[in-house]
Design an enzyme around this catalytic site. Structure first.
Site, short mmCIF file in Angstrom:
data_model
loop_
_atom_site.label_atom_id
_atom_site.label_comp_id
_atom_site.label_asym_id
_atom_site.label_seq_id
_atom_site.Cartn_x
_atom_site.Cartn_y
_atom_site.Cartn_z
CB THR A 161 30.25 -54.54 60.89
OG1 THR A 161 30.26 -55.03 59.76
CG2 THR A 161 29.69 -56.48 61.19
CB THR A 211 32.67 -56.27 63.46
OG1 THR A 211 33.17 -55.53 62.90
CG2 THR A 211 33.78 -56.38 64.82
N GLY A 214 36.90 -57.60 56.07
CA GLY A 214 36.76 -58.82 55.72
C GLY A 214 36.91 -59.50 54.89
N1 ASP Z 1 33.76 -57.32 58.03
C1 ASP Z 1 32.79 -56.37 57.23
C2 ASP Z 1 32.60 -56.58 55.73
O1 ASP Z 1 34.14 -56.56 55.86
C3 ASP Z 1 32.92 -55.18 57.46
C4 ASP Z 1 33.01 -54.34 58.89
O2 ASP Z 1 33.41 -55.82 59.41
O3 ASP Z 1 32.95 -53.61 59.28
O4 ASP Z 1 32.17 -56.61 54.98
#
Ligand code: ASP
Length: 294
Positions: A161, A211, A214
């Site tokens: 992300t 990030t 999630g």
């Molecule tokens: N936080 C993001 C999600 O859960 C994933 C990530 O940070 O790569 O969609």
């Protein structure tokens, strides 16, 4: 727990490229990517532009780079498609825009901006968001154009992300975050990224982009918590670390919040080995990708 922190006299931008486990061999390129994005945002800030424009522009750079899990290069769903989430927030006005589960736009962060600027809503999702993109004149694209061949190596896509937080010369703060979500996610899954207060948050005191896992970040409203701790503790790095420690203790999971505050203090915290980041502020440029060292 990794950290870098600093203080600027005026403007500042911090950009992250996700806190996942990635091949060591890709780290240099990831560092170059976040630097390119931060420099783009910094140019805007130095020209007197807003934190919101700077954060959005930085995220667009990373959405276009196939190495990161956002826009082109996004992670694939369990059925091999792309569904992206993005959000941004303007701290001074608390206006925000977000999109979830969109497949037909190359730069979801730009669509989130349109939601904020040109609709009465904060968030649109799926087909409705895509129809709004067309109405707004954003070029439609087929999600297949966003699939990058080696992205089928899905573990590489975990937590790639992207996000940016910025402080402009007028004291305005903004946060922007964009993601393809988690690899192999169920179709329709929405993570923390587009949820205001979870993956993305800004007010008059701090701007935060997250990030990580999630499902953990959502349950801790990590971005809002980091901003709240900034108010309570009065220090950026301590706030980011406190919020991250709470997440680790309460729900577990991987996370990496970045934060800029109204005084130009900034922080990066992570509980994973890798997270490419670039911070540019009056005092210089910091680029790194590991918890410790470069
Ligand atoms: N936080 C993001 C999600 O859960 C994933 C990530 O940070 O790569 O969609």
């Amino acid at each position: 727990m990794g950290r870098i922190s600093g203080r600027s006299m005026e403007t500042a931008i911090v950009v992250h490229g996700g806190c996942g486990r990635v091949e060591e061999s890709s780290l240099e390129e990831r560092r170059a990517g976040v630097r390119q994005a931060a420099e783009r945002g910094w140019e805007i800030l130095r020209a007197g532009g807003s934190a919101l424009d700077a954060a959005e522009a930085a995220v667009v750079v990373l959405e276009d780079l196939p190495l990161f899990n956002a826009g082109r290069g996004s992670a694939l769903t369990r059925d091999g498609r792309i569904e992206m989430d993005a959000a941004l927030m303007d701290g001074a006005t608390r206006r925000a825009g977000a999109v979830a589960c969109v497949s037909r736009v190359a730069n979801p962060i730009q669509l989130a901006r349109r939601v904020m600027d040109a609709s009465p809503h904060v968030m649109l999702c799926g087909a409705g968001a895509e129809a709004f993109a067309v109405e707004q004149g954003l070029p439609a694209c087929d999600w297949r154009e966003l699939v990058v061949a080696d992205r089928r190596c899905q573990w590489e896509r975990e937590h790639g992300t992207v996000g940016a937080v910025a402080l402009d010369a007028r004291g305005g703060l903004a946060a922007a975050t964009s993601t393809g979500g988690t690899s192999g996610k169920l179709p329709g899954r929405v993570g923390d990224t587009p949820i205001i207060g979870a993956g993305t948050y800004a007010d008059q005191a701090a701007a935060v982009s997250c990030t990580g896992t999630g499902e953990s970040i959502l349950r801790m409203t990590l971005a809002r918590m980091a901003a709240l701790w900034r108010e309570r503790l009065g220090e950026a790095q301590a706030a980011a670390e406190r919020a991250l420690a709470e997440l680790t203790a309460e729900v577990g999971g991987e996370a990496g919040p970045i934060l800029v505050d109204r005084g130009g203090g900034f922080a990066i915290a992570q509980n994973t080995p890798h997270m490419p980041v670039c911070a540019i502020h009056a005092g210089g440029v910091v680029v790194r990708s590991h918890t410790t060292g470069s």
